[in-house]
Design an enzyme around this catalytic site. Structure first.
Site, PDB file in Angstrom:
ATOM      1  NE  ARG A 176     -24.720  27.286 -22.046  1.00 15.86           N
ATOM      2  CZ  ARG A 176     -24.828  26.946 -23.333  1.00 15.86           C
ATOM      3  NH1 ARG A 176     -25.827  27.429 -24.059  1.00 15.86           N
ATOM      4  NH2 ARG A 176     -23.990  26.108 -23.869  1.00 15.86           N
ATOM      5  CB  SER A 224     -19.610  24.943 -17.862  1.00 15.75           C
ATOM      6  OG  SER A 224     -19.011  24.039 -18.765  1.00 15.75           O
ATOM      7  CD  GLU A 294     -22.692  27.995 -18.481  1.00 13.99           C
ATOM      8  OE1 GLU A 294     -23.087  26.880 -18.089  1.00 13.99           O
ATOM      9  OE2 GLU A 294     -22.124  28.166 -19.580  1.00 13.99           O
TER      10      GLU A 294
END
Length: 302
Positions: A176, A224, A294
């Site tokens: 990520r 998320s 994120e």
């Protein structure tokens, strides 16, 4: 928001097409956030390059696709937002195993089209709720797949409006996280897959059903919120800390999946950010783990 100075510096051919004080709640999947000082929707890649080339250098830039991994604070973004979805939409097959896709193409479309072309594994793209540009910027993934595992080369645009092609070796790619040359933005990429004759949409249907059963699909979220820490899962830590349902204003931790924060209808960006910070502080205090978001948080507070 006073944006007259920035607006008056724009070239005449673009000033009539640039909008002012556009609510970013309309362009983010959280449906929250303040206004963009300037907002530009390019017609195509050439139009975008020309706009960036002539934009005064001191004006900050923010590129937005589907807005699924973005929180704009309630005070708004003091600069220019470029809305790529609907403009950079080219998706084509260029060889037996490679495709070319522009940054505004939704990841779900890549998944479906690769199935039609008999290419894979690309089904995981169906679980990424954004566009390819965002997926490239953060190495987005789902169902065990990651974007950059399939990147052959990328097209980028720099602040001077110059376009160039780069290879994956020019980037530091992690979980990520993608680090590359500064002040460049992804315009598109060539992706490489394997031939999978006879592929159909069943795998995508199975993955999406799995997602529907475990995630709050249909509610206002960014997907998320936190990256999984090494050797653990953010959702597991949040749930065992008893934070499911924790609420500030109209923002709450999902009861269905603890790594989702929901706008229940009238949450401000401040409410959402406050929940993010509370979750981080709680998990750090209980487990000595600092969860890394994120989601990208930009702009100024109200």
């Amino acid at each position: 928001m006073n944006c007259a100075t920035h607006f008056n510096e724009l070239p005449p051919e673009f000033s009539a097409r640039v909008l002012r004080d556009v609510s970013m709640a309309k362009y983010t999947s959280w449906h929250a956030g303040g206004p963009a000082e300037l907002f530009f929707a390019p017609r195509n890649a050439g139009d975008l390059a020309a706009f960036v080339r002539q934009l005064p250098a001191h004006i900050p830039l923010l590129w937005v696709g589907l807005g699924s991994n973005l929180l704009v604070r309630d005070g708004g973004f003091p600069g220019a937002v470029i809305h790529t979805h609907g403009a950079l939409g080219l998706l084509e097959r260029i060889s037996a195993t490679r495709i070319n896709a522009e940054a505004g193409v939704p990841c779900a479309r890549i998944a479906r089209q690769c199935v039609k072309w008999g290419l894979g594994p690309a089904e995981f793209f169906a679980g990424i709720p954004g566009t390819l540009g965002g997926a490239l910027a953060m190495n987005a993934g789902a169902f065990g797949g990651e974007t950059w595992k399939h990147v052959f080369e990328v097209d980028v645009l720099d602040r001077r409006g110059i376009r160039r092609t780069r290879r994956p070796a020019e980037y530091k790619v992690g979980y990520r996280n993608v680090v590359g040359p500064p002040d460049e933005w992804f315009m598109g990429a060539r992706l490489e897959f394997e031939r999978q004759p006879g592929a159909d949409n069943e795998a995508i249907r199975v993955l999406l059903e799995q997602r529907r059963q475990t995630q709050p699909i249909g509610e206002w979220s960014c997907g998320s919120v936190f990256a999984n820490p090494p050797g653990n899962y953010a959702a597991r830590l949040i749930e065992t800390a008893g934070l499911k349902g924790f609420r500030i204003g109209d923002a709450s931790v999902s009861l269905k999946h603890a790594n989702f924060i929901i706008n229940n209808g009238a949450a401000s960006a401040g409410d959402i950010e406050a929940v993010i910070l509370h979750v981080q502080r709680t998990i750090e205090a209980m487990y000595h783990v600092l969860l890394q978001p994120e989601v990208r948080i930009v702009g100024v507070p109200a």
